[in-house]
Design a protein around this motif. Structure first.
Motif, short mmCIF file in Angstrom:
data_model
loop_
_atom_site.label_atom_id
_atom_site.label_comp_id
_atom_site.label_asym_id
_atom_site.label_seq_id
_atom_site.Cartn_x
_atom_site.Cartn_y
_atom_site.Cartn_z
N UNK A 186 -0.89 -1.19 -10.57
CA UNK A 186 -1.62 -2.39 -10.19
C UNK A 186 -0.75 -3.63 -10.26
N UNK B 116 0.83 -1.21 0.00
CA UNK B 116 0.00 0.00 0.00
C UNK B 116 0.87 1.26 0.00
N UNK C 272 2.34 1.63 -3.39
CA UNK C 272 1.30 2.11 -4.33
C UNK C 272 1.13 3.62 -4.20
N UNK C 273 1.01 4.10 -2.94
CA UNK C 273 0.82 5.54 -2.73
C UNK C 273 2.01 6.34 -3.25
N UNK C 274 3.20 5.78 -3.08
CA UNK C 274 4.40 6.46 -3.55
C UNK C 274 4.38 6.58 -5.08
N UNK D 207 1.52 -3.52 -7.30
CA UNK D 207 0.74 -3.75 -6.09
C UNK D 207 0.44 -5.24 -5.89
N UNK E 58 1.85 6.51 -7.00
CA UNK E 58 0.79 7.44 -7.37
C UNK E 58 1.30 8.88 -7.29
N UNK E 59 2.05 9.15 -6.21
CA UNK E 59 2.55 10.51 -5.99
C UNK E 59 3.51 10.96 -7.08
N UNK E 60 4.31 10.03 -7.61
CA UNK E 60 5.25 10.47 -8.64
C UNK E 60 4.63 10.35 -10.04
N UNK E 61 3.34 10.11 -10.09
CA UNK E 61 2.61 10.22 -11.35
C UNK E 61 2.66 9.00 -12.26
N UNK E 62 2.89 7.82 -11.69
CA UNK E 62 2.90 6.60 -12.49
C UNK E 62 1.46 6.19 -12.79
N UNK F 105 -1.99 4.04 -13.44
CA UNK F 105 -2.49 2.96 -12.60
C UNK F 105 -2.26 1.53 -13.11
#
Lengths: 141, 414
Positions: free
Chosen positions: A42, A25, A28-30, A45, A32-36, A38
């Motif tokens: 996934x 998790x 995943x959040x990291x 993850x 998301x933050x750098x703009x990868x 989904x």
């Protein structure tokens, strides 16, 4: 691949099902933050969760290291545990050494390693029976 | 830029930061003693309106007078308004008052629920639709939350209009074809229980804005109370066609009843919604087909513009619903309008960051986290940012504060 390259590091405790899955998790959040995007997240993850759960289910304890370089995400999981006697057999879908009790809890479906292979671009397993296992997964962006 | 319904009255705002802590998306900051909205984070849930002790946060809404710009006036009302009056058994009086206000025809959002239920059932039965669980689009605050924070869940959003839009399309379409009138003379209006529904959901795409005016349920409540107090009205009987299920679903999200053969959940309250979306994105929610989520506690009966306590309102809606049948003839609501189709597509355009962008993003995160480690982690919001992490982000990204603005560090400095 050096220890200091780990962007995020996690300790995993064997047998700790309740608090498990946290590292996947945070990773995943990291991402998301750098703009990868989904679909890529996934894959990371799912594979990371499976790798983590393998430590929880089978090993005494382990560490998970998350690295990112150029266009590649690397997840390395090292554990102190029983090792895998037959890697080819373990890679087969549905094969599991999990006990009936673990299966009844919804774990041990024998999809751990197959899911890790399916979702990563390369999967390296170094294992020694009685000592432990190292899993290195690479994901190419 | 995204349009929001919230307005902060700087004359009333005393910079207390209570709204910062009430906001589930950290969309508010206090600078120079006044609260400010960060547009791209706000989802219009209205939690700040509830929290503000100074009543300094208000919601934009249309003035009731605008209905007179149209020859024919049509109304979609949230059935929650029927539960706002003590004498709720005579809910038909409310419908009569809508006529008295000048509306030519009206339906409740329940009509949209009635039409949508079978379409959604058909969609869920199609085994090829495997992005389960599907998330209903009824609460615009939930839709905006997913669009802004859960890039991984876009595919789970049911590609369909909300039941209030479906009710509106149905009403307009049937009124125009039954009365053979010019569509340009027809105004379509909506009485909303919350600020989230006051503005279009999918603004970038330009859809969802089917209403010519949207009124706050609070304003309408005031208006109706004034009429009842000051005018001598001869009520005539009004007919309402609905079902038990449609009324319950459209007021407090009781969705399970009609979807018993699917695993269906109703989730209410923005913090419960966020917890569920987190778990869903983390991949640990399995075997659920359909989820109907509402930002407000108890669903729309808990809307920001509702006067009545949500539990009392829910009780009243249940009693009203008891007087309606389980089923009605399909011919009552022939659905041949476009919106009654599964067609809306939620959009999210993920861009693959190039190497330099990614490097920069990694550096920025490292910088923010290093700053965060120096902060007291009390999340007291006294600096004007909602949490210590937000404060660290604001130092690095917004650059409108520095670490010296942390009052805790200041007082504990040697």
């Amino acid at each position: 691949m050096k220890e200091e390259d780990c962007l995020l590091k996690f300790e995993i405790q064997g047998g700790e099902f309740l608090d498990s899955g946290e590292s996947s998790v945070v990773i995943k959040d990291y991402l998301k933050k750098i703009g990868i995007p989904h679909p890529f997240i996934r894959r990371v993850l799912i594979a990371t969760y499976e790798a983590e759960m393998n430590v929880v289910a089978h090993a005494e304890r382990g560490t998970l290291c998350f690295m990112i370089a150029e266009k590649t995400v690397v997840i390395r999981v090292q554990d102190k545990g029983p090792g895998i006697p037959d890697v080819d057999l373990a890679m087969q879908k549905g094969y599991s050494t999990a006990t009936q009790e673990v299966r009844q809890m919804g774990f041990g479906a024998g999809m751990g390693l197959p899911n890790m292979k399916q979702n990563s671009d390369t999967l390296i397993i170094n294992t020694e029976v009685g000592t432990g296992t190292e899993v290195i997964m690479e994901f190419t962006l | 830029m995204t349009e929001h319904s919230l307005i902060i009255d700087e004359n009333k705002c005393n910079g207390c930061t209570i709204c910062l802590r009430a906001c589930p998306t950290q969309a508010l900051i206090v600078r120079k003693g006044k609260a400010k909205l960060i547009n791209d984070r706000c989802i219009d849930c209205g939690e700040c309106i509830r929290a503000c002790p100074e009543k300094a946060i208000k919601s934009k809404r249309d003035n009731i007078e605008i209905i007179h710009d149209y020859t024919y006036k049509l109304l979609v009302y949230s059935p929650v308004i029927l539960a706002q009056f003590k004498d709720f058994h005579s809910y038909e009086k409310v419908l009569y008052l809508f006529k008295h206000m000048g509306f030519d025809a009206m339906v409740g959002v329940d009509t949209g629920g009635y039409i949508a239920a079978d379409i959604i059932r058909g969609f869920l039965k199609n085994k090829q639709n495997d992005q389960r669980p599907y998330i209903a689009t009824n609460c615009p605050a939930v839709c905006r939350l997913i669009q802004s924070k859960y890039s991984g869940l876009i595919e789970h959003v049911l590609p369909m209009y909300s039941i209030s839009d479906i009710a509106g399309e149905y009403l307009k379409h049937s009124f125009i074809s039954n009365n053979k009138v010019n569509p340009e003379d027809v105004g379509l209006f909506y009485i909303s229980p919350c600020p989230a529904k006051l503005i279009p959901t999918n603004q970038e795409k330009g859809c969802h804005n089917i209403f010519d005016g949207i009124f706050s349920m609070g304003d309408i409540y005031n208006f109706l109370m004034n009429i009842m107090e000051n005018e001598d009205i001869q009520f005539t009987k009004q007919e309402m066609i609905t079902t038990k299920f449609a009324l319950r679903w459209s007021s407090f999200g009781d969705v399970e009843h009609k979807f018993k053969d699917f695993t269906t959940l109703r989730i209410d309250g923005i913090r419960n919604v966020i917890r569920f979306l987190d778990r869903l994105e983390n991949g640990i929610i399995e075997d659920v087909d359909f989820v109907d989520m509402y930002a407000c506690d108890n669903g729309c009966v808990g809307g920001v513009f509702a006067k009545e306590d949500p539990h009392i309102a829910e009780y009243r809606i249940k009693r009203i619903a008891d007087t309606f049948p389980e089923k009605i003839s399909k011919k009552m609501f022939p659905c041949d309008v476009d919106t009654c189709d599964i067609k809306m597509k939620f959009e999210y355009n993920p861009k693959i960051p190039n190497k330099e962008d990614m490097k920069l993003a990694i550096q920025t995160i490292a910088e923010i986290e290093a700053l965060y480690e120096k902060l007291p982690k009390l999340d007291c919001a006294a600096c004007g940012s909602a949490t210590c992490y937000n404060f660290a982000e604001d130092i690095v990204l917004r650059k409108d504060v520095t670490i010296d603005d942390c009052p805790i560090l200041k007082t504990s400095a040697p």
